[in-house]
Motif scaffolding. Structure first.
Motif, PDB file in Angstrom:
ATOM      1  N   LYS A  29      25.401  31.440  43.091  1.00  0.00           N
ATOM      2  CA  LYS A  29      26.135  31.987  41.966  1.00  0.00           C
ATOM      3  C   LYS A  29      26.612  33.382  42.355  1.00  0.00           C
ATOM      4  CE  LYS A  29      25.465  28.542  39.111  1.00  0.00           C
ATOM      5  NZ  LYS A  29      26.602  27.701  38.650  1.00  0.00           N
ATOM      6  N   ILE A  30      27.816  33.725  41.916  1.00  0.00           N
ATOM      7  CA  ILE A  30      28.424  34.995  42.301  1.00  0.00           C
ATOM      8  C   ILE A  30      28.521  35.922  41.088  1.00  0.00           C
ATOM      9  CG2 ILE A  30      30.339  36.117  43.464  1.00  0.00           C
ATOM     10  CD1 ILE A  30      28.961  33.941  45.144  1.00  0.00           C
ATOM     11  N   ILE A  31      28.006  37.145  41.254  1.00  0.00           N
ATOM     12  CA  ILE A  31      28.082  38.170  40.211  1.00  0.00           C
ATOM     13  C   ILE A  31      28.899  39.334  40.758  1.00  0.00           C
ATOM     14  CG2 ILE A  31      26.787  39.794  38.775  1.00  0.00           C
ATOM     15  CD1 ILE A  31      24.367  37.876  39.060  1.00  0.00           C
ATOM     16  N   GLU A  32      29.886  39.780  39.992  1.00  0.00           N
ATOM     17  CA  GLU A  32      30.685  40.934  40.406  1.00  0.00           C
ATOM     18  C   GLU A  32      30.466  42.078  39.431  1.00  0.00           C
ATOM     19  OE1 GLU A  32      35.071  41.456  42.086  1.00  0.00           O
ATOM     20  OE2 GLU A  32      35.108  41.199  39.918  1.00  0.00           O
ATOM     21  N   ILE A  33      30.157  43.262  39.993  1.00  0.00           N
ATOM     22  CA  ILE A  33      30.011  44.478  39.192  1.00  0.00           C
ATOM     23  C   ILE A  33      31.117  45.429  39.606  1.00  0.00           C
ATOM     24  CG2 ILE A  33      28.512  46.419  38.597  1.00  0.00           C
ATOM     25  CD1 ILE A  33      26.121  44.655  39.372  1.00  0.00           C
ATOM     26  N   ASN A  34      32.077  45.631  38.704  1.00  0.00           N
ATOM     27  CA  ASN A  34      33.250  46.430  39.038  1.00  0.00           C
ATOM     28  C   ASN A  34      33.966  46.796  37.740  1.00  0.00           C
ATOM     29  OD1 ASN A  34      35.643  47.515  40.130  1.00  0.00           O
ATOM     30  ND2 ASN A  34      35.592  46.104  41.864  1.00  0.00           N
ATOM     31  N   PRO A  35      34.225  48.078  37.494  1.00  0.00           N
ATOM     32  CA  PRO A  35      34.925  48.456  36.255  1.00  0.00           C
ATOM     33  C   PRO A  35      36.348  47.917  36.186  1.00  0.00           C
ATOM     34  CG  PRO A  35      34.705  50.335  37.726  1.00  0.00           C
ATOM     35  CD  PRO A  35      33.859  49.245  38.297  1.00  0.00           C
ATOM     36  N   ASN A  36      36.926  47.601  37.360  1.00  0.00           N
ATOM     37  CA  ASN A  36      38.263  47.023  37.420  1.00  0.00           C
ATOM     38  C   ASN A  36      38.233  45.734  38.231  1.00  0.00           C
ATOM     39  OD1 ASN A  36      39.714  49.302  36.093  1.00  0.00           O
ATOM     40  ND2 ASN A  36      38.989  50.411  37.906  1.00  0.00           N
ATOM     41  N   PRO A  37      37.607  44.688  37.694  1.00  0.00           N
ATOM     42  CA  PRO A  37      37.465  43.442  38.454  1.00  0.00           C
ATOM     43  C   PRO A  37      38.804  42.754  38.679  1.00  0.00           C
ATOM     44  CG  PRO A  37      36.786  43.119  36.179  1.00  0.00           C
ATOM     45  CD  PRO A  37      37.018  44.590  36.354  1.00  0.00           C
ATOM     46  N   THR A  38      38.879  42.037  39.785  1.00  0.00           N
ATOM     47  CA  THR A  38      40.085  41.270  40.086  1.00  0.00           C
ATOM     48  C   THR A  38      39.806  39.800  39.831  1.00  0.00           C
ATOM     49  OG1 THR A  38      39.349  41.273  42.393  1.00  0.00           O
ATOM     50  CG2 THR A  38      41.038  42.854  41.776  1.00  0.00           C
ATOM     51  N   PRO A  39      40.786  39.067  39.333  1.00  0.00           N
ATOM     52  CA  PRO A  39      40.566  37.644  39.060  1.00  0.00           C
ATOM     53  C   PRO A  39      40.140  36.907  40.326  1.00  0.00           C
ATOM     54  CG  PRO A  39      42.632  38.397  38.107  1.00  0.00           C
ATOM     55  CD  PRO A  39      42.155  39.499  38.993  1.00  0.00           C
ATOM     56  N   SER A  40      39.072  36.157  40.219  1.00  0.00           N
ATOM     57  CA  SER A  40      38.585  35.401  41.370  1.00  0.00           C
ATOM     58  C   SER A  40      37.924  34.125  40.888  1.00  0.00           C
ATOM     59  CB  SER A  40      37.584  36.234  42.177  1.00  0.00           C
ATOM     60  OG  SER A  40      36.995  35.444  43.196  1.00  0.00           O
ATOM     61  N   THR A  41      38.259  33.032  41.514  1.00  0.00           N
ATOM     62  CA  THR A  41      37.709  31.742  41.110  1.00  0.00           C
ATOM     63  C   THR A  41      36.267  31.564  41.562  1.00  0.00           C
ATOM     64  OG1 THR A  41      38.623  30.723  43.107  1.00  0.00           O
ATOM     65  CG2 THR A  41      39.970  30.631  41.117  1.00  0.00           C
ATOM     66  N   VAL A  42      35.802  32.430  42.482  1.00  0.00           N
ATOM     67  CA  VAL A  42      34.440  32.256  42.977  1.00  0.00           C
ATOM     68  C   VAL A  42      33.408  32.976  42.109  1.00  0.00           C
ATOM     69  CG1 VAL A  42      35.265  32.029  45.352  1.00  0.00           C
ATOM     70  CG2 VAL A  42      34.432  34.244  44.558  1.00  0.00           C
ATOM     71  N   VAL A  43      33.839  33.929  41.284  1.00  0.00           N
ATOM     72  CA  VAL A  43      32.909  34.732  40.486  1.00  0.00           C
ATOM     73  C   VAL A  43      32.449  33.969  39.245  1.00  0.00           C
ATOM     74  CG1 VAL A  43      32.615  36.862  39.177  1.00  0.00           C
ATOM     75  CG2 VAL A  43      33.921  36.887  41.313  1.00  0.00           C
ATOM     76  N   ASP A  44      31.139  33.930  39.061  1.00  0.00           N
ATOM     77  CA  ASP A  44      30.556  33.252  37.893  1.00  0.00           C
ATOM     78  C   ASP A  44      30.319  34.215  36.735  1.00  0.00           C
ATOM     79  OD1 ASP A  44      29.917  30.432  38.968  1.00  0.00           O
ATOM     80  OD2 ASP A  44      29.057  31.732  40.503  1.00  0.00           O
ATOM     81  N   ILE A  45      29.876  35.437  37.045  1.00  0.00           N
ATOM     82  CA  ILE A  45      29.631  36.443  36.014  1.00  0.00           C
ATOM     83  C   ILE A  45      30.283  37.746  36.433  1.00  0.00           C
ATOM     84  CG2 ILE A  45      27.896  37.789  34.765  1.00  0.00           C
ATOM     85  CD1 ILE A  45      25.917  35.532  35.201  1.00  0.00           C
ATOM     86  N   THR A  46      31.135  38.291  35.566  1.00  0.00           N
ATOM     87  CA  THR A  46      31.786  39.571  35.834  1.00  0.00           C
ATOM     88  C   THR A  46      31.205  40.629  34.907  1.00  0.00           C
ATOM     89  OG1 THR A  46      33.865  38.516  36.504  1.00  0.00           O
ATOM     90  CG2 THR A  46      33.968  40.825  35.827  1.00  0.00           C
ATOM     91  N   LEU A  47      30.654  41.682  35.487  1.00  0.00           N
ATOM     92  CA  LEU A  47      30.133  42.806  34.716  1.00  0.00           C
ATOM     93  C   LEU A  47      31.114  43.960  34.896  1.00  0.00           C
ATOM     94  CD1 LEU A  47      26.370  42.489  35.765  1.00  0.00           C
ATOM     95  CD2 LEU A  47      27.526  41.501  33.773  1.00  0.00           C
ATOM     96  N   ALA A  48      32.032  44.082  33.956  1.00  0.00           N
ATOM     97  CA  ALA A  48      33.140  45.035  34.069  1.00  0.00           C
ATOM     98  C   ALA A  48      32.726  46.422  33.603  1.00  0.00           C
ATOM     99  CB  ALA A  48      34.339  44.535  33.278  1.00  0.00           C
ATOM    100  N   ALA A  49      31.959  47.096  34.442  1.00  0.00           N
ATOM    101  CA  ALA A  49      31.499  48.448  34.139  1.00  0.00           C
ATOM    102  C   ALA A  49      31.076  49.117  35.440  1.00  0.00           C
ATOM    103  CB  ALA A  49      30.344  48.412  33.150  1.00  0.00           C
ATOM    104  N   LYS A  50      30.830  50.408  35.380  1.00  0.00           N
ATOM    105  CA  LYS A  50      30.377  51.130  36.560  1.00  0.00           C
ATOM    106  C   LYS A  50      28.980  50.661  36.959  1.00  0.00           C
ATOM    107  CE  LYS A  50      33.079  55.372  35.955  1.00  0.00           C
ATOM    108  NZ  LYS A  50      33.010  56.847  35.816  1.00  0.00           N
TER     109      LYS A  50
END
Length: 276
Positions: A238-259
């Protein structure tokens, strides 16, 4: 800090923690975003002062060093002086706490966390983490000709000792390799150079065998982050991205859009509470 996060984001952090609780192998990749929160400029930031007419790409290459080694060396000495007083932020400290097992004492014996970084600073190490550096180390040097590592412990004669002192004073004077006479350069992967083989192999192995892959402060669409995330995904992670400015990605399961400095302490705290 939690008060600054939305209810939705807090719920997403709890969702991420749920995935992590049962993971035996966790792979984390950090990028420029986490260092930016400590005040370290990214490569995308405009150069300042004497360097405002240069782009980072024009200075960080073997061709640039061959053309004007003093110019490139001076820029890196300037960068070193610029970041010398920068300190780890809450994200760095939370990662170190997690990796050291302080937050997950009950999981420490069966959960493995591998931290990989694209950053060349030593903020992860300052916080207490062990990290695999894909792009080298800002504070290390090697010969541009024979590739010999130039370290303080090699200062076995007066000339070399003087060279070490010049580096520490951020002098822009070029240093000659005591082995072959070539110019000393920063031990950093420049544009047009390959990633260090051992570090990349370790990163690929960690990504291929993890159950959860976390990308912090770097785009999941740009390599090498994209390659590692895709490798992890292909192997069932499972892929988790932590980024205040996330980019669309089909591989990411959870996006945490914050610092990361806001998210990581909460994430580690949530994991700690779940095992208390």
């Amino acid at each position: 800090m939690v008060a600054e996060l939305s209810t939705k984001l807090v719920a997403q952090v709890e969702q991420a923690a749920k995935l992590l609780r049962s993971a035996k192998q966790v792979c984390i990749l950090s990028g420029a975003g986490i260092s930016a929160e400590s005040g370290i400029p990214t490569f995308r930031d405009k150069q300042t002062g004497l360097w405002e007419n240069f782009s980072a790409e024009d200075l960080a290459s073997p061709t640039a060093f061959a053309r004007d080694p003093k110019l490139v060396w001076s820029w890196y000495q300037w960068r070193r002086e610029l970041v010398q007083d920068k300190a780890p932020n809450p994200a760095h400290r939370a990662l170190a706490k997690w990796q050291q097992g302080l937050a997950l004492k009950n999981l420490a014996s069966k959960q493995r966390l591998t931290l990989i970084t694209q950053n060349v600073d030593d903020l992860h190490e300052q916080a207490g983490s062990e990290a695999i550096h894909l792009h080298g180390h800002l504070w290390r040097n090697r010969c541009s000709q024979c590739d010999s590592v130039f370290v303080e412990s090699s200062a076995n004669n007066e000339e070399t000792k003087n060279a070490v002192e010049k580096i520490k004073r951020f002098s822009d004077e070029l240093i000659a390799c005591p082995q072959c006479g070539g110019y000393i350069r920063p031990d950093i992967v420049w544009f047009g150079e390959s990633l260090p083989v051992e570090a990349w192999q370790q990163a690929e192995e960690a990504a291929a065998n993890c159950e959860v892959f976390i990308s912090i402060g770097t785009s999941s669409l740009v390599y090498p982050a994209a390659g590692l995330a895709q490798l992890a995904k292909q192997n069932g992670a499972k892929i988790i991205e932590i980024n205040p400015n996330p980019t669309p990605s089909t591989v990411v399961d959870i996006t945490l859009a914050a610092k990361a400095g806001a998210v990581m302490p909460l994430l580690v705290s949530t994991l700690e509470q779940s095992k208390s």
